[in-house]
Structures are given as structure tokens and as C-alpha cells.
Design an enzyme around this catalytic site. Structure first.
Site, PDB file in Angstrom:
ATOM      1  N   ARG A   1       0.909  -1.145   0.018  1.00 31.15           N
ATOM      2  CA  ARG A   1      -0.148   0.061   0.117  1.00 31.15           C
ATOM      3  C   ARG A   1       0.779   1.115   0.036  1.00 31.15           C
ATOM      4  O   ARG A   1       1.275   1.682   1.011  1.00 31.15           O
ATOM      5  CB  ARG A   1      -0.924  -0.121   1.315  1.00 31.15           C
ATOM      6  CG  ARG A   1      -1.833   1.242   1.105  1.00 31.15           C
ATOM      7  CD  ARG A   1      -2.877   1.318   0.413  1.00 31.15           C
ATOM      8  NE  ARG A   1      -3.960   0.299   0.375  1.00 31.15           N
ATOM      9  CZ  ARG A   1      -4.621   0.008  -0.560  1.00 31.15           C
ATOM     10  NH1 ARG A   1      -4.648   0.819  -1.900  1.00 31.15           N
ATOM     11  NH2 ARG A   1      -5.576  -1.011  -0.470  1.00 31.15           N
TER      12      ARG A   1
ATOM     13  N   ARG B   1       1.283  -6.320  -9.718  1.00 34.75           N
ATOM     14  CA  ARG B   1       1.762  -5.923  -8.707  1.00 34.75           C
ATOM     15  C   ARG B   1       1.880  -6.862  -7.343  1.00 34.75           C
ATOM     16  O   ARG B   1       2.307  -6.359  -6.374  1.00 34.75           O
ATOM     17  CB  ARG B   1       0.957  -4.605  -8.030  1.00 34.75           C
ATOM     18  CG  ARG B   1      -0.714  -5.151  -7.995  1.00 34.75           C
ATOM     19  CD  ARG B   1      -1.648  -3.892  -7.288  1.00 34.75           C
ATOM     20  NE  ARG B   1      -2.971  -4.376  -7.042  1.00 34.75           N
ATOM     21  CZ  ARG B   1      -3.769  -3.773  -6.325  1.00 34.75           C
ATOM     22  NH1 ARG B   1      -3.231  -2.383  -5.812  1.00 34.75           N
ATOM     23  NH2 ARG B   1      -4.883  -3.845  -6.270  1.00 34.75           N
TER      24      ARG B   1
ATOM     25  N   HIS C   1       0.261   3.530 -10.401  1.00 35.83           N
ATOM     26  CA  HIS C   1      -0.552   4.055  -9.226  1.00 35.83           C
ATOM     27  C   HIS C   1       0.214   4.923  -8.396  1.00 35.83           C
ATOM     28  O   HIS C   1       0.360   4.601  -7.191  1.00 35.83           O
ATOM     29  CB  HIS C   1      -1.269   2.720  -8.514  1.00 35.83           C
ATOM     30  CG  HIS C   1      -2.437   3.130  -7.860  1.00 35.83           C
ATOM     31  ND1 HIS C   1      -2.207   3.964  -6.942  1.00 35.83           N
ATOM     32  CD2 HIS C   1      -3.621   2.599  -8.206  1.00 35.83           C
ATOM     33  CE1 HIS C   1      -3.604   4.004  -6.425  1.00 35.83           C
ATOM     34  NE2 HIS C   1      -4.252   3.078  -7.163  1.00 35.83           N
TER      35      HIS C   1
ATOM     36  N   ASP D   1     -11.930  10.073  -6.814  1.00 40.89           N
ATOM     37  CA  ASP D   1     -11.719   8.895  -7.580  1.00 40.89           C
ATOM     38  C   ASP D   1     -12.154   9.115  -9.102  1.00 40.89           C
ATOM     39  O   ASP D   1     -13.313   8.838  -9.451  1.00 40.89           O
ATOM     40  CB  ASP D   1     -12.404   7.510  -7.006  1.00 40.89           C
ATOM     41  CG  ASP D   1     -11.535   6.452  -7.402  1.00 40.89           C
ATOM     42  OD1 ASP D   1     -12.057   5.325  -6.998  1.00 40.89           O
ATOM     43  OD2 ASP D   1     -10.805   6.675  -8.576  1.00 40.89           O
TER      44      ASP D   1
ATOM     45  N   GLU E   1      -1.957   9.433 -10.977  1.00 41.94           N
ATOM     46  CA  GLU E   1      -1.642   7.993 -11.548  1.00 41.94           C
ATOM     47  C   GLU E   1      -1.720   8.175 -13.328  1.00 41.94           C
ATOM     48  O   GLU E   1      -2.683   8.505 -13.862  1.00 41.94           O
ATOM     49  CB  GLU E   1      -2.452   6.806 -11.605  1.00 41.94           C
ATOM     50  CG  GLU E   1      -2.701   6.657  -9.804  1.00 41.94           C
ATOM     51  CD  GLU E   1      -3.969   5.971  -9.510  1.00 41.94           C
ATOM     52  OE1 GLU E   1      -4.812   6.238  -8.450  1.00 41.94           O
ATOM     53  OE2 GLU E   1      -4.171   5.044 -10.459  1.00 41.94           O
TER      54      GLU E   1
HETATM   55  O1  TA6 Z   1      -6.816   4.202  -8.663  1.00 41.89           O
HETATM   56  C1  TA6 Z   1      -7.991   4.665  -8.091  1.00 41.89           C
HETATM   57  C2  TA6 Z   1      -8.347   3.246  -7.395  1.00 41.89           C
HETATM   58  O2  TA6 Z   1      -8.974   2.462  -8.515  1.00 41.89           O
HETATM   59  C3  TA6 Z   1      -9.541   3.372  -6.473  1.00 41.89           C
HETATM   60  O3  TA6 Z   1     -10.794   3.079  -6.680  1.00 41.89           O
HETATM   61  C4  TA6 Z   1      -9.221   2.575  -5.090  1.00 41.89           C
HETATM   62  O4  TA6 Z   1      -9.866   1.456  -5.235  1.00 41.89           O
HETATM   63  C5  TA6 Z   1      -7.521   2.486  -5.268  1.00 41.89           C
HETATM   64  O5  TA6 Z   1      -7.574   2.549  -6.878  1.00 41.89           O
HETATM   65  C6  TA6 Z   1      -6.907   1.484  -4.612  1.00 41.89           C
HETATM   66  O6  TA6 Z   1      -7.116   0.281  -5.107  1.00 41.89           O
HETATM   67  P1  TA6 Z   1      -6.591  -0.980  -4.276  1.00 41.89           P
HETATM   68  O7  TA6 Z   1      -7.010  -2.179  -5.226  1.00 41.89           O
HETATM   69  O8  TA6 Z   1      -5.208  -0.911  -4.198  1.00 41.89           O
HETATM   70  O9  TA6 Z   1      -7.048  -1.087  -3.030  1.00 41.89           O
END
Ligand code: TA6
Length: 315
Positions: free
Chosen positions: A67, A90, A168, A213, A272
Site C-alpha cells: 500500500r 503488482r 498508481h 476517484d 496516476e
Molecule cells: O486508482 C484509484 C483506485 O482504482 C480506487 O478506486 C481505489 O480502489 C484505489 O485504486 C486503490 O485500489 P486497491 O486495489 O489498491 O485497494
């Protein structure tokens, strides 16, 4: 930095004993990349200040993605397909690419590493396409961080494949309510909080006061994040990645994520570089390249006076 300790590339063990590569530049900047996920987890400027956000609750335990830092979303962004959210790259172990094809570069920096990901038998069952994903992570002499992805369709069955993609990136910011994003004004975006409905952004810089988002479509190749409190501007340059996703979970979603601190949303912002709206299609033998370059520029002007257009219009 004393020269004898200065190693441009160092292989070591990181969190939870996972293999990690540390890149260093002579002026003091550094970056860290895990083989797990091909995941950049640190980028520091030549003052040793961390520029990326990694949650204090991040787990470095497969199959959970780390994370923070820069997760690689491939071959699917978020839920734009039938695979797990953000695809599988990932949460796979990448390898060191010992024989990367030549790289057109004008950088004298030795602080770079080449990684490679190929699908496992398990991956081919969920995404039946042969590919080679080469990732170069590099620090420039000036401390900029560069990620260059090259995805090649290595199928021998004559079949093309399509994918969506994102770097991301989790930027570390002083206070989300004081941050502005420049370069996305007046663009269309898909709002993930409203069933991906399409809207048009208003004319001013983007500021933050609640969960966001959004997938901005066909953006300029340069975007700026202004952090007045830290007198810092992040400049994001991107090629081969037409879209840009902006995400902050705010308080409720923050509480709902086990690997994210309740108040950590105040100190991070994801911007991103992505290819989402139009999936990338590769015929056998074809290769796609997606380049991201991040700079952390000290903003000498006090709050609100930095002329973002100067940042965005400069080369
Ligand atoms: O990039 C934004 C997003 O797609 C959000 O919708 C949120 O879910 C975030 O990514 C984090 O995603 P993850 O799968 O890492 O919890």
C-alpha cells in the site's frame, strides 16, 4: 556523501526479507524497488526527504499488494475487466533483467535497474496471453525518478491482446486540503464515485475537500501537484499514457482499508499516469512503451503564487 560508500545499485533485503534494490545518485537522491510487484517504495531527494507515501500499515506479504509507493497496474486498471482489481503484476515476483534490449538514453546515470515479468502457468490460465514486461527504474543525475515500461506480445498463436495500465503513484503531501493539481482543468473525466459517469472538470486548479476517484481523459503530458506547505511542486511527465487518475480515499474509505491508517489520507495523493479509456492492443511481436518521469521541484514562491503555467509550459 563520501564516495567509497556510494553504490549506484545495491541488492539487499527489505521489509519481511523481500528482495530489494536501492538506487543512489551522487548528489544524494535515492530510490528503492522491490522485486515483489516491481514496486518502487521509496524516492528521496538529495536532502534525504521521502517524496512517496507508503502506509505505516502496508503489508509486504504476498499476495497482498504493497500500500503505497508506485504499484504497477497491469494488465488491467481497477475493475476495468474480469481480473482482480488492478490486474496481477503488482503481486507477482519480478526478476532482474540481465539482458535487456538496448535502451535509447542520454543519461549518464548508473543508478538504474532493469526488471522483467513473464506470465506463469497460473497467470496464463486467468489471462491467456504471452508477454514480456520490461521495466527500467532509473534516477537521473538531478534526482528525477524515471519508470519506463515496455510490454511486448510474445504470443506464437498469432493472437493480439489488449490491456489497460497505470503507474498508481502515491505522492507524499503535507496536508491534502492545502494541495492543488494543475494541468487537468476543463478536461473530461469518468467519476468512479458516480458509476464512471462522464463529466467535465471546472476551469480552476483541482483542490481536495472530500473523497475523489476520477479518471481524467486525454490529459496533457505534464501535470503538476503543488504542495504549498512543503514549498514543493511535483512535476509528472508521461508518454504513451493518455489518461490520469486522481484518487484520495478520504476518511471513510481510509477506515475501511486494513492496510491504511485512519488519518493517512491527509498526507497522500495518488496521481496516476494511465491508459484506461482506450485499451492498448498489441499484435504478436509488437511492443508498447509507457514512460513516467517524476520531479520534485522546490517552489520558491509562497502559497498560491507559483505560476503553474510556467511549470507546465517549461520543458
Ligand atoms: O486508482 C484509484 C483506485 O482504482 C480506487 O478506486 C481505489 O480502489 C484505489 O485504486 C486503490 O485500489 P486497491 O486495489 O489498491 O485497494
Amino acid at each position: 556523501m563520501s564516495t567509497e560508500k556510494f553504490l549506484p545499485v545495491e541488492f539487499c533485503k527489505g521489509n519481511n526479507g523481500l528482495d530489494k534494490i536501492v538506487l543512489r545518485e551522487s548528489r544524494g537522491s535515492s530510490a528503492e524497488v522491490y522485486l515483489y510487484g516491481g514496486h518502487v517504495t521509496s524516492w528521496k531527494n538529495d536532502h534525504g526527504e521521502e517524496l512517496l507515501f507508503v502506509s505505516s500499515k502496508a503489508t509486504f506479504k504476498p499476495p497482498k499488494a504493497i500500500r503505497g509507493g508506485i504499484p504497477i497496474c497491469f494488465p488491467q486498471f481497477a475493475s476495468h475487466g474480469s481480473l482482480e482489481s488492478h490486474g496481477f503484476a503488482r503481486n507477482r515476483f519480478w526478476s532482474i533483467d540481465t539482458d535487456p534490449p538496448a535502451f535509447p538514453t542520454n543519461s549518464s546515470s548508473k543508478a538504474y535497474i532493469d526488471l522483467i515479468l513473464r506470465p506463469s502457468e497460473e497467470d496464463l490460465k486467468i489471462w491467456p496471453h504471452s508477454f514480456e514486461f520490461r521495466l527500467r527504474v532509473a534516477l537521473t543525475p538531478g534526482g528525477d525518478l524515471m519508470l519506463i515500461s515496455r510490454v511486448r506480445n510474445t504470443s506464437t498463436d498469432g493472437k493480439p491482446f489488449s490491456f489497460t495500465f497505470a503507474y498508481h503513484t502515491y505522492f507524499s503531501v503535507s496536508d491534502i486540503s492545502e494541495v492543488r493539481v494543475e494541468g487537468l482543468e476543463t478536461l473530461d473525466y469518468l467519476d468512479n464515485l458516480q458509476n464512471k459517469e462522464r463529466f467535465t472538470e471546472q476551469g480552476d486548479a483541482i483542490t481536495f475537500e472530500s473523497e475523489v476517484d476520477k479518471i481524467y481523459l486525454s490529459t496533457p503530458t505534464k501535470i503538476a501537484i503543488l504542495d504549498h506547505e512543503k514549498k514543493r511542486t511535483f512535476v509528472i511527465r508521461k508518454d504513451g499514457l493518455p489518461d490520469a487518475v486522481v484518487w484520495n480515499p478520504w476518511d471513510k474509505k481510509a477506515k475501511a482499508m486494513a492496510d491504511f491508517g485512519d488519518d493517512e489520507y491527509k498526507h497522500m495523493l495518488c496521481v496516476e499516469a494511465a491508459a484506461v479509456e482506450k485499451p492498448i492492443t498489441l499484435k504478436p511481436g509488437e511492443e508498447w512503451k509507457g514512460r513516467l518521469e517524476l520531479s520534485g521541484v522546490p517552489s520558491s514562491y509562497c502559497s498560491g503564487q507559483l505560476d503553474p503555467q510556467k511549470v507546465l509550459s517549461s520543458s
